[in-house]
Design a protein around this motif. Structure first.
Motif, PDB file in Angstrom:
ATOM      1  N   GLN A 370      -0.930  -4.282   3.115  1.00 34.24           N
ATOM      2  CA  GLN A 370      -0.703  -4.445   1.681  1.00 34.24           C
ATOM      3  C   GLN A 370       0.713  -4.019   1.301  1.00 34.24           C
ATOM      4  O   GLN A 370       1.355  -4.649   0.449  1.00 34.24           O
ATOM      5  CB  GLN A 370      -1.716  -3.630   0.883  1.00 34.24           C
ATOM      6  CG  GLN A 370      -3.122  -4.196   0.903  1.00 34.24           C
ATOM      7  CD  GLN A 370      -4.070  -3.411   0.001  1.00 34.24           C
ATOM      8  OE1 GLN A 370      -3.631  -2.567  -0.775  1.00 34.24           O
ATOM      9  NE2 GLN A 370      -5.361  -3.690   0.119  1.00 34.24           N
ATOM     10  N   GLN A 371       1.202  -2.959   1.938  1.00 31.70           N
ATOM     11  CA  GLN A 371       2.558  -2.497   1.625  1.00 31.70           C
ATOM     12  C   GLN A 371       3.593  -3.571   1.917  1.00 31.70           C
ATOM     13  O   GLN A 371       4.556  -3.747   1.177  1.00 31.70           O
ATOM     14  CB  GLN A 371       2.883  -1.235   2.426  1.00 31.70           C
ATOM     15  CG  GLN A 371       2.113  -0.007   1.988  1.00 31.70           C
ATOM     16  CD  GLN A 371       2.543   1.226   2.768  1.00 31.70           C
ATOM     17  OE1 GLN A 371       3.724   1.398   3.069  1.00 31.70           O
ATOM     18  NE2 GLN A 371       1.588   2.070   3.098  1.00 31.70           N
ATOM     19  N   TYR A 372       3.386  -4.307   3.017  1.00 33.44           N
ATOM     20  CA  TYR A 372       4.325  -5.359   3.390  1.00 33.44           C
ATOM     21  C   TYR A 372       3.923  -6.723   2.841  1.00 33.44           C
ATOM     22  O   TYR A 372       4.515  -7.736   3.212  1.00 33.44           O
ATOM     23  CB  TYR A 372       4.466  -5.417   4.913  1.00 33.44           C
ATOM     24  CG  TYR A 372       5.148  -4.207   5.494  1.00 33.44           C
ATOM     25  CD1 TYR A 372       6.529  -4.061   5.431  1.00 33.44           C
ATOM     26  CD2 TYR A 372       4.415  -3.188   6.104  1.00 33.44           C
ATOM     27  CE1 TYR A 372       7.164  -2.953   5.962  1.00 33.44           C
ATOM     28  CE2 TYR A 372       5.036  -2.068   6.634  1.00 33.44           C
ATOM     29  CZ  TYR A 372       6.414  -1.960   6.560  1.00 33.44           C
ATOM     30  OH  TYR A 372       7.043  -0.842   7.078  1.00 33.44           O
ATOM     31  N   LEU A 373       2.911  -6.745   1.956  1.00 38.22           N
ATOM     32  CA  LEU A 373       2.439  -7.966   1.284  1.00 38.22           C
ATOM     33  C   LEU A 373       1.987  -9.039   2.275  1.00 38.22           C
ATOM     34  O   LEU A 373       2.051 -10.231   1.981  1.00 38.22           O
ATOM     35  CB  LEU A 373       3.545  -8.532   0.380  1.00 38.22           C
ATOM     36  CG  LEU A 373       3.934  -7.659  -0.830  1.00 38.22           C
ATOM     37  CD1 LEU A 373       5.110  -8.277  -1.562  1.00 38.22           C
ATOM     38  CD2 LEU A 373       2.761  -7.486  -1.770  1.00 38.22           C
ATOM     39  N   LEU A 374       1.529  -8.607   3.447  1.00 39.04           N
ATOM     40  CA  LEU A 374       1.101  -9.586   4.437  1.00 39.04           C
ATOM     41  C   LEU A 374      -0.134 -10.349   3.967  1.00 39.04           C
ATOM     42  O   LEU A 374      -0.280 -11.547   4.265  1.00 39.04           O
ATOM     43  CB  LEU A 374       0.819  -8.889   5.770  1.00 39.04           C
ATOM     44  CG  LEU A 374       2.026  -8.233   6.448  1.00 39.04           C
ATOM     45  CD1 LEU A 374       1.627  -7.632   7.782  1.00 39.04           C
ATOM     46  CD2 LEU A 374       3.151  -9.241   6.637  1.00 39.04           C
ATOM     47  N   ASP A 375      -1.036  -9.674   3.228  1.00 35.31           N
ATOM     48  CA  ASP A 375      -2.217 -10.364   2.713  1.00 35.31           C
ATOM     49  C   ASP A 375      -1.825 -11.414   1.676  1.00 35.31           C
ATOM     50  O   ASP A 375      -2.383 -12.520   1.648  1.00 35.31           O
ATOM     51  CB  ASP A 375      -3.207  -9.361   2.107  1.00 35.31           C
ATOM     52  CG  ASP A 375      -2.562  -8.433   1.087  1.00 35.31           C
ATOM     53  OD1 ASP A 375      -1.320  -8.364   1.035  1.00 35.31           O
ATOM     54  OD2 ASP A 375      -3.315  -7.773   0.340  1.00 35.31           O
TER      55      ASP A 375
END
Length: 411
Positions: A370-375
């Motif tokens: 979530q921190q790296y917005l991968l989702d």
């Protein structure tokens, strides 16, 4: 780190010490953050703590500090904040390597954690790093490259440098013999009072013999190799009052291993630097010195008498190094809030308000994807893929219909 984990195991075996710390009822602790064991001790005692890191952060990602790889060099990469394409590629590879190294370091303390914390409530070091109320480091953006920080990460700058005191009469007499040429200071730090490689010492001594300045060299006199004749302009000393010498009006240069405190003292007094990085953070520190243009460095494997002498002469005679060092000194001395006052006020603030949760980002509760917005990226890619697929499908159907209509008209 293996040695530190061994010490940590010995410390935890002395349960009376841990218990006595618990019983004292401290309000808060200020811990040295290079040693992971200090975080485990704080978790065992159960009191809030402030983490102090001595220098440039080695793994800022472990405490959630944003580190854009396009302009924030990874520790150990020896890169600057101005990277070309291939250097940015190198920086990305170094980032992944640093994560592997960090996991390796953490694994050294797994046995300590398993032995001293009950199953089901065993902490990880990455979790404990984020439990610090504040992170304080004795760097600032005079030497360090500008980068984003979190609200609870405080750069306090230098708090060890101070106004010089008069040097001893013995040193003053030696310095006065230098005339207008002045003198230079040579010290490779407290951890290496004497360098063990004779060839290296010979080259340094030969280079110092070629310069016109007097030299005060911190070197354990009893360890000086007998086969090397000391240069006539050099004075060996087991210990030197470095801050006082750097504040002397006749000092021209500091030859240093690149330790952070030495660099801070050189900046404070406006003295150019010639570095010889040996290990640890010293190479990264000296990359910053060279980039900021108040000094340069020589890798130890390139140490030759002629090169060493030429670098000393160049750094002293090129007045731009001195001008930059003086400007950096002005920046440091004119900081709006003295470092010691910053530390004091922050500690008092944390005690008074009962913690620093108001400064901690919500990213501490987010999983890494979530921190790296991968989702989000995955969702958007899926949407684009489905949209493209449906668009192609619809176009194919329309083309098929158009073709069939044309055939019927032709028939």
């Amino acid at each position: 780190m293996s040695l530190l984990s061994h010490h940590c195991r010995m410390l935890f075996n002395q349960s009376s010490n841990i218990n006595s710390l618990k019983e004292e009822g401290y309000d808060i602790a200020v811990i040295e953050a290079f040693n992971p064991c200090t975080f485990l001790v704080m978790e065992k005692i159960g009191i809030p703590f402030i983490a102090f890191f001595p220098g440039i952060f080695e793994n800022p990602e472990s405490i959630g500090i944003p580190s854009p790889l396009s302009y924030v060099p990874v520790f150990g990469s020896y890169l600057t904040d101005h990277m070309n394409f291939f250097e940015r590629v190198q920086n990305i590879f170094m980032f992944f390597l640093s994560r592997v190294v960090e996991k390796k370091v953490h694994s050294k303390f797994n046995d300590v954690i398993e032995e001293n914390f009950p199953e089901g409530s065993r902490p990880s070091l990455s979790e404990l790093y984020k439990k610090a109320e504040l992170w304080i480091t004795n760097t600032d953006f005079i030497i360090e490259f500008p980068r984003p920080l979190l609200p609870h990460v405080i750069y306090v700058g230098d708090f060890l440098s101070k106004s010089p005191k008069p040097v001893s009469q013995e040193l003053e007499d030696f310095i006065s013999e230098s005339g207008q040429a002045g003198f230079i200071i040579v010290t490779l730090g407290s951890m290496i009072p004497s360098y063990p490689l004779i060839e290296f010492v010979q080259e340094m001594n030969g280079g110092l013999a070629k310069i016109s300045q007097k030299v005060i060299w911190r070197y354990k006199q009893s360890d000086w190799p007998k086969e090397v004749k000391l240069a006539p302009n050099v004075k060996l000393m087991d210990w030197v009052p470095q801050n006082d010498l750097l504040g002397h009006p006749k000092v021209r240069l500091l030859v240093t291993h690149g330790g952070y405190n030495s660099l801070r003292e050189a900046v404070y007094h406006g003295v150019p630097v010639l570095g010889i990085p040996l290990f640890g953070d010293q190479y990264d520190n000296l990359v910053r010195v060279k980039t900021k243009k108040f000094g340069t460095f020589i890798p130890p494997d390139q140490m030759k008498a002629e090169l060493f002498a030429n670098k000393i002469k160049q750094t002293i005679e090129d007045k731009s190094y001195k001008a930059t060092a003086m400007h950096m000194s002005l920046i440091q001395r004119s900081q709006p809030f003295p470092p010691d006052q910053q530390i004091l006020r922050w500690v008092e603030h944390i005690i008074q308000v009962g913690g620093a949760n108001h400064l901690h980002p919500s990213s501490y509760q987010q999983p890494w994807y979530q921190q790296y917005l991968l989702d989000v990226i995955l969702f958007l890619l899926l949407c684009v893929t489905v949209t493209c697929y449906l668009t192609v499908k619809v176009l194919r159907i329309l083309i098929t219909l158009l073709c069939s209509v044309r055939k019927e008209k032709t028939h």
